[in-house]
Design a protein around this motif. Structure first.
Motif, PDB file in Angstrom:
ATOM      1  N   LEU A 302       0.846  -1.184   0.000  1.00 18.53           N
ATOM      2  CA  LEU A 302       0.000   0.000   0.000  1.00 18.53           C
ATOM      3  C   LEU A 302       0.884   1.238   0.000  1.00 18.53           C
ATOM      4  N   VAL A 303       0.581   2.161  -0.889  1.00 20.31           N
ATOM      5  CA  VAL A 303       1.347   3.404  -1.002  1.00 20.31           C
ATOM      6  C   VAL A 303       0.421   4.567  -0.680  1.00 20.31           C
ATOM      7  N   SER A 304       0.795   5.346   0.317  1.00 17.03           N
ATOM      8  CA  SER A 304      -0.022   6.493   0.749  1.00 17.03           C
ATOM      9  C   SER A 304       0.587   7.793   0.234  1.00 17.03           C
ATOM     10  N   THR A 305      -0.244   8.601  -0.430  1.00 17.98           N
ATOM     11  CA  THR A 305       0.154   9.923  -0.924  1.00 17.98           C
ATOM     12  C   THR A 305      -0.927  10.920  -0.506  1.00 17.98           C
ATOM     13  N   PRO A 306      -0.696  12.212  -0.691  1.00 15.10           N
ATOM     14  CA  PRO A 306      -1.759  13.174  -0.370  1.00 15.10           C
ATOM     15  C   PRO A 306      -3.059  12.901  -1.123  1.00 15.10           C
ATOM     16  N   ALA A 307      -2.972  12.210  -2.263  1.00 14.03           N
ATOM     17  CA  ALA A 307      -4.172  11.920  -3.053  1.00 14.03           C
ATOM     18  C   ALA A 307      -4.950  10.722  -2.525  1.00 14.03           C
ATOM     19  N   GLY A 308      -4.344   9.912  -1.643  1.00  9.08           N
ATOM     20  CA  GLY A 308      -5.036   8.745  -1.116  1.00  9.08           C
ATOM     21  C   GLY A 308      -4.119   7.540  -0.985  1.00  9.08           C
ATOM     22  N   VAL A 309      -4.734   6.369  -0.880  1.00  8.40           N
ATOM     23  CA  VAL A 309      -4.000   5.111  -0.717  1.00  8.40           C
ATOM     24  C   VAL A 309      -4.215   4.259  -1.955  1.00  8.40           C
ATOM     25  N   GLU A 310      -3.143   3.711  -2.490  1.00  9.88           N
ATOM     26  CA  GLU A 310      -3.221   2.847  -3.666  1.00  9.88           C
ATOM     27  C   GLU A 310      -2.489   1.537  -3.387  1.00  9.88           C
ATOM     28  N   LEU A 311      -2.911   0.476  -4.082  1.00  8.40           N
ATOM     29  CA  LEU A 311      -2.224  -0.812  -4.023  1.00  8.40           C
ATOM     30  C   LEU A 311      -1.230  -0.864  -5.168  1.00  8.40           C
ATOM     31  N   LEU A 360     -11.369 -11.857   1.541  1.00  5.83           N
ATOM     32  CA  LEU A 360     -11.243 -10.402   1.505  1.00  5.83           C
ATOM     33  C   LEU A 360     -10.467  -9.969   0.278  1.00  5.83           C
ATOM     34  N   GLY A 361      -9.314 -10.579   0.034  1.00  2.00           N
ATOM     35  CA  GLY A 361      -8.509 -10.256  -1.131  1.00  2.00           C
ATOM     36  C   GLY A 361      -7.800  -8.913  -0.997  1.00  2.00           C
ATOM     37  N   GLU A 362      -6.854  -8.673  -1.906  1.00  2.00           N
ATOM     38  CA  GLU A 362      -6.074  -7.441  -1.843  1.00  2.00           C
ATOM     39  C   GLU A 362      -6.916  -6.211  -2.166  1.00  2.00           C
ATOM     40  N   GLU A 363      -7.892  -6.355  -3.056  1.00  2.00           N
ATOM     41  CA  GLU A 363      -8.764  -5.216  -3.358  1.00  2.00           C
ATOM     42  C   GLU A 363      -9.642  -4.881  -2.150  1.00  2.00           C
ATOM     43  N   GLY A 364     -10.100  -5.920  -1.446  1.00  2.00           N
ATOM     44  CA  GLY A 364     -10.869  -5.675  -0.230  1.00  2.00           C
ATOM     45  C   GLY A 364     -10.021  -5.010   0.837  1.00  2.00           C
ATOM     46  N   LEU A 365      -8.757  -5.416   0.942  1.00  2.00           N
ATOM     47  CA  LEU A 365      -7.848  -4.789   1.894  1.00  2.00           C
ATOM     48  C   LEU A 365      -7.632  -3.326   1.541  1.00  2.00           C
ATOM     49  N   LEU A 366      -7.525  -3.030   0.245  1.00  2.00           N
ATOM     50  CA  LEU A 366      -7.351  -1.642  -0.184  1.00  2.00           C
ATOM     51  C   LEU A 366      -8.550  -0.789   0.242  1.00  2.00           C
ATOM     52  N   GLU A 367      -9.750  -1.325   0.107  1.00  2.00           N
ATOM     53  CA  GLU A 367     -10.940  -0.592   0.538  1.00  2.00           C
ATOM     54  C   GLU A 367     -10.889  -0.292   2.033  1.00  2.00           C
ATOM     55  N   VAL A 368     -10.450  -1.286   2.819  1.00  2.00           N
ATOM     56  CA  VAL A 368     -10.326  -1.083   4.266  1.00  2.00           C
ATOM     57  C   VAL A 368      -9.312   0.018   4.547  1.00  2.00           C
ATOM     58  N   ALA A 369      -8.165  -0.041   3.891  1.00  2.00           N
ATOM     59  CA  ALA A 369      -7.115   0.962   4.117  1.00  2.00           C
ATOM     60  C   ALA A 369      -7.606   2.359   3.755  1.00  2.00           C
ATOM     61  N   ARG A 370      -8.356   2.476   2.674  1.00  2.00           N
ATOM     62  CA  ARG A 370      -8.861   3.792   2.265  1.00  2.00           C
ATOM     63  C   ARG A 370      -9.849   4.364   3.280  1.00  2.00           C
ATOM     64  N   ARG A 371     -10.572   3.500   3.963  1.00  2.00           N
ATOM     65  CA  ARG A 371     -11.504   3.993   4.981  1.00  2.00           C
ATOM     66  C   ARG A 371     -10.771   4.602   6.170  1.00  2.00           C
ATOM     67  N   HIS A 372      -9.494   4.242   6.336  1.00  2.00           N
ATOM     68  CA  HIS A 372      -8.730   4.744   7.479  1.00  2.00           C
ATOM     69  C   HIS A 372      -7.577   5.643   7.047  1.00  2.00           C
ATOM     70  N   ARG A 373      -7.669   6.212   5.859  1.00  2.00           N
ATOM     71  CA  ARG A 373      -6.570   6.995   5.310  1.00  2.00           C
ATOM     72  C   ARG A 373      -6.256   8.230   6.152  1.00  2.00           C
ATOM     73  N   GLY A 374      -7.203   8.703   6.941  1.00  2.00           N
ATOM     74  CA  GLY A 374      -6.961   9.874   7.778  1.00  2.00           C
ATOM     75  C   GLY A 374      -6.077   9.598   8.977  1.00  2.00           C
ATOM     76  N   LEU A 375      -5.860   8.326   9.284  1.00  2.00           N
ATOM     77  CA  LEU A 375      -5.008   7.954  10.420  1.00  2.00           C
ATOM     78  C   LEU A 375      -3.556   7.824   9.976  1.00  2.00           C
ATOM     79  N   LYS A 376      -2.656   8.018  10.905  1.00  2.00           N
ATOM     80  CA  LYS A 376      -1.233   7.920  10.614  1.00  2.00           C
ATOM     81  C   LYS A 376      -0.566   6.916  11.555  1.00  2.00           C
TER      82      LYS A 376
END
Length: 413
Positions: A302-311, A360-376
């Motif tokens: 997972l790569v986090s940038t100001p634009a969001g989180v991507e796989l 869950l799969g990697e795409e499902g994990l990405l959705e979870v990560a995006r829901r918490h993108r505001g956390l560090k």
């Protein structure tokens, strides 16, 4: 007692007393009382005394040790064995040893004759919970012996489980020191947060490992890996690979050369040819303008940038140990100016089942990560793992080991 007719069940089984004594065993199921006695007269005596105890027991009578051992191998209930030491197929204290070998969790009460003055204490030394003389057997004494024997065995099991739990905790702590070392960072430009826990079927940590090292030239290297299988041997191999990786980084070995080195090590150190390991290595350049990634059969990151989180799933080579001497691992480079953090993980984080026909799969994990993108940092890692655990809870939870490594760069001034 002699005037009361004996009560026989089918195939040697004797139904327990029907009256309810009000006694609560504190066990998951009603215990079985197994009477092992070849003499019909003595068996009748014991059965009649048992009837007078009023204990709510399921009672089975076996006439030989072979019958008793066959019964013990197939029952899952708590068992108290009333054991005569003189049987057609064994004699003396060997009967106690054989019962305990067959069913270590069974409570054993030895039945002795008056002439066997030393047999009772000797039986206790062999692991029996109590002993009783058959002559003069009374309901109160038999009831107390059975209840106390079951309770002592339950305490013994609890103590053994506690001891095992403590041993596992100590072993996990020892493995953690090897698998999950303190990151070697030379400045305050990066922060590292991690999480590692064994899956539901594995009390002991497995072969997942990770590490972070900042070298003298200012570049920051990170690795995450997963040795196939579970157990102490796999964990030890994971420790070996992690230490080898750190040594390689500190000695100036970088890029694909690291992977080739680890490939040689796993071939030399693995216990069997079918054991392999997947891993991902990443390297931030000194100026944090480039990120290089090499994958060996491992999931993306997972790569986090100001634009969001991507796989991010760059091209990958095979896992280590699958095709020794003939493998190729491409190294991918991408601009890193906008990258705030990378999150590496093992497949235990996304392989859990979330529906009857879906993981869950990697795409499902990405959705979870995006829901918490505001956390560090650690809050982000914990939120992702805990949501995944909640999503999979109804279908067995996280069955495999889970390792997560979150490497975040400080904000640019």
């Amino acid at each position: 007692m002699a005037d009361r007719p004996p009560r026989h069940g089918a195939h040697g089984a004797i139904p327990g007393p029907q009256e309810e004594s009000g006694y609560r065993w504190g066990l998951d199921t009603t215990p079985v009382l197994l009477l092992v006695e070849d003499d019909a007269g003595d068996a009748l005596l014991v059965r009649e005394v048992l009837a007078d105890t009023g204990l709510p027991l399921d009672i089975t009578w076996c006439k030989s040790l072979a019958e008793a051992r066959a019964f013990l191998r197939h029952t899952r209930q708590a068992v108290c064995v009333l054991l005569d030491l003189h049987l057609p197929d064994t004699h003396g204290l060997s009967a106690v040893r054989l019962v305990r070998e067959t069913s270590p969790d069974a409570a054993v009460v030895v039945l002795t004759g008056l002439a066997e003055n030393e047999a009772g204490p000797a039986a206790l030394a062999e692991g029996a919970q109590d002993f009783l003389a058959k002559d003069g057997l009374q309901a109160e004494g038999l009831s107390r012996a059975v209840r106390y024997a079951l309770q002592r065995k339950q305490v013994e099991r609890s103590n053994a489980e506690l001891h095992t739990s403590r041993l596992l905790a100590r072993e996990n702590a020892r493995l953690e020191r090897g698998l999950l070392p303190t990151p070697l960072l030379r400045g305050g430009r990066y922060t590292v947060d991690s999480r590692y826990s064994p899956g539901r079927d594995h009390a002991l940590l497995g072969g997942d490992f990770f590490d972070v090292v900042e070298t003298e030239d200012g570049s920051v290297h990170a690795v995450i890996g997963d040795v196939s299988g579970h157990g102490a041997a796999e964990a030890a191999l994971g420790v070996c690979l992690r230490v080898a990786w750190r040594t390689a980084v500190l000695s100036g070995c970088a890029g694909v050369a690291q992977i080739r080195l680890l490939e040689e090590i796993i071939r030399a150190e693995r216990a069997a040819d079918y054991i392999f390991a997947t891993l991902t290595v990443v390297r931030f350049s000194k100026g944090r303008d480039q990120l290089r990634v090499i994958r060996a059969g491992h999931p993306g990151l997972l790569v986090s940038t100001p634009a969001g989180v991507e796989l991010f799933e760059p091209p990958a080579g095979p896992a280590l140990g699958l095709i020794p001497g003939r493998a190729h691992w491409p190294e991918t480079e991408l601009p890193a100016h906008d990258i705030d953090a990378v999150t590496l993980f093992t497949d235990g984080l996304f392989e859990g089942v979330v529906a009857a026909d879906r993981r869950l799969g990697e795409e499902g994990l990405l959705e979870v990560a995006r829901r918490h993108r505001g956390l560090k940092g650690r809050p982000f890692v914990d939120a992702v793992v805990e949501e995944v655990a909640a999503l999979t809870a109804a279908h067995g939870g996280l069955a495999d080991d889970v390792a997560v490594l979150h490497l975040a760069a400080e904000a640019r001034s």
